[in-house]
Design a protein around this motif. Sequence first.
Motif, short mmCIF file in Angstrom:
data_model
loop_
_atom_site.label_atom_id
_atom_site.label_comp_id
_atom_site.label_asym_id
_atom_site.label_seq_id
_atom_site.Cartn_x
_atom_site.Cartn_y
_atom_site.Cartn_z
N SER A 181 3.50 6.73 -1.18
CA SER A 181 4.74 6.79 -1.30
C SER A 181 5.36 5.43 -1.29
O SER A 181 6.49 5.14 -1.83
CB SER A 181 5.30 7.51 -0.19
OG SER A 181 5.41 6.91 1.12
N GLY A 182 4.58 4.43 -0.77
CA GLY A 182 5.27 3.20 -0.76
C GLY A 182 4.99 2.47 -2.12
O GLY A 182 4.96 1.19 -2.37
N LEU A 183 4.04 2.89 -3.21
CA LEU A 183 3.62 2.35 -4.18
C LEU A 183 3.70 3.14 -5.37
O LEU A 183 3.84 4.14 -5.54
CB LEU A 183 1.87 2.06 -3.97
CG LEU A 183 1.34 1.40 -2.92
CD1 LEU A 183 0.01 1.61 -2.68
CD2 LEU A 183 1.79 -0.04 -3.04
N THR B 13 -7.41 6.31 -10.37
CA THR B 13 -6.16 5.74 -9.79
C THR B 13 -5.52 7.08 -9.17
O THR B 13 -5.32 8.09 -9.70
CB THR B 13 -5.29 5.17 -10.96
OG1 THR B 13 -5.17 6.03 -12.07
CG2 THR B 13 -5.84 3.78 -11.21
N TYR B 14 -4.64 7.04 -8.21
CA TYR B 14 -3.83 8.03 -7.35
C TYR B 14 -2.27 7.68 -7.45
O TYR B 14 -1.98 6.40 -7.26
CB TYR B 14 -4.29 8.22 -6.14
CG TYR B 14 -5.56 8.39 -5.93
CD1 TYR B 14 -6.78 7.70 -6.22
CD2 TYR B 14 -6.18 9.68 -5.47
CE1 TYR B 14 -7.97 7.70 -5.91
CE2 TYR B 14 -7.59 10.05 -5.21
CZ TYR B 14 -8.38 9.03 -5.64
OH TYR B 14 -9.62 9.50 -5.36
N ARG B 15 -1.47 8.77 -7.70
CA ARG B 15 -0.16 8.56 -7.52
C ARG B 15 0.44 9.84 -7.01
O ARG B 15 0.02 10.80 -7.28
CB ARG B 15 0.50 8.05 -8.77
CG ARG B 15 0.73 8.98 -10.04
CD ARG B 15 1.47 8.47 -10.94
NE ARG B 15 1.25 7.22 -11.60
CZ ARG B 15 1.86 6.66 -12.61
NH1 ARG B 15 2.97 6.89 -12.90
NH2 ARG B 15 1.41 5.43 -13.31
N ILE C 111 4.67 2.73 7.18
CA ILE C 111 3.19 2.83 6.07
C ILE C 111 3.73 2.39 4.78
O ILE C 111 3.43 1.36 4.04
CB ILE C 111 2.47 3.80 6.11
CG1 ILE C 111 1.68 3.93 7.32
CG2 ILE C 111 1.33 3.61 4.97
CD1 ILE C 111 0.55 5.02 7.37
N PRO C 112 4.76 3.36 4.20
CA PRO C 112 5.27 2.65 2.99
C PRO C 112 5.88 1.30 2.63
O PRO C 112 5.49 0.78 1.88
CB PRO C 112 6.44 3.81 2.59
CG PRO C 112 5.99 5.00 3.54
CD PRO C 112 5.59 4.48 4.80
#
Lengths: 262, 97
Positions: B23-25, B71-73, A31-32
């Motif tokens: 986790s990818g952003l 927004t989320y992080r 997914i990431p």
Amino acid sequence: MTLRIVDKPLLLTMENTMNDQTRQDSSLKEIPKWADRYARHRVLAMLVGVVVFMGAAAIIGGLSAAAGVAWQRGHLVLAGTLLAADLAFCAWWVWLVLSRRLNTVFERAQGWLYRGEGEVAPAAPPVKPTRLNTIVGVAFAVAVCATPILCDAIDLPTRYLQPLTAIYLVPFTVYLCYQQRRFSTSLMLLWPALYTLHTLLVLAGVPLLANLHPIMAVLLPMIGYELIALLSAHLYSRYALHRLRTLARVTDGQEGHANGGA
Amino acid sequence: MAALDPDPLIHQPTRLRLMMLLSGLKEADFNFLLSTLGLTNGNLSAQSAKLEEAGYVEIRKTFEGKMPRTTYRLTALGKRKLAEYWQAMDQIRATLT
């Protein structure tokens, strides 16, 4: 006496469940990667930007050419009016760029174009502008201005104008792709790659765009290959989003199991 | 190696996918998470609130003009807990196979 009962169907079910869980874990771990790929290939605003800049260049060039024609035919008032309009448009365009209002327009365009998908920011840190950017930009501008002078000086046949531009345009576009790497990927390198291929074909004698004005023979591949690279990146973003949604969607069965752990 | 227990907060499928996505952003907004995860507004809000309470996710509510934007992080704690979660899961899988 030890009685050992081996329930083969049960063992098989357990093994299949374990394999399914392992496969699911592998999918989740992707997914990431797909989220990052999707975020870095959202280039629709850049595509719009290229079209807008082409439009502005066409207006500036068109007004300038029309003023020249009017002047040659003796319509001085018309020529003056067209030239004034051209200068006014140029000034407005420079103001748009320097005041960063164009940036705001493109940010809003980005939000509107992707409104159905939401907003994301790629994980890679922003690339800080350096003095090298200015040096490269100035060197490129000097090379562009020097090209016609050089062609006149050495009496270069017009068919070699496009290959000559490749000497500075290809490194410049590679540098641009590197600088924009946070929002772009190696797909943008299609731009300098195709321009190089085009150059090699012209040098080999293939009459690519040979019937066009020499300037159009440079501008068309320069802008055309950039559009191809951007379109490829956009298409890849559709694929990345599809993969991401396939991996990330929670199914009813999973949600039902999860409610016990909610 | 000491046995790790998978974090039950992360182990829930929706929350796990939410954390893997983040986790990818660098960050993502509500609409993106909603459309990508295929959740309802209420479900996403509820699950993300649990993660925020635990300090794994940071949620920011702002306005763009008159439009609200959320927004989320993933926080540094969230990233660490996610890595530990997968360590534990991989350990368990290795033990059972």
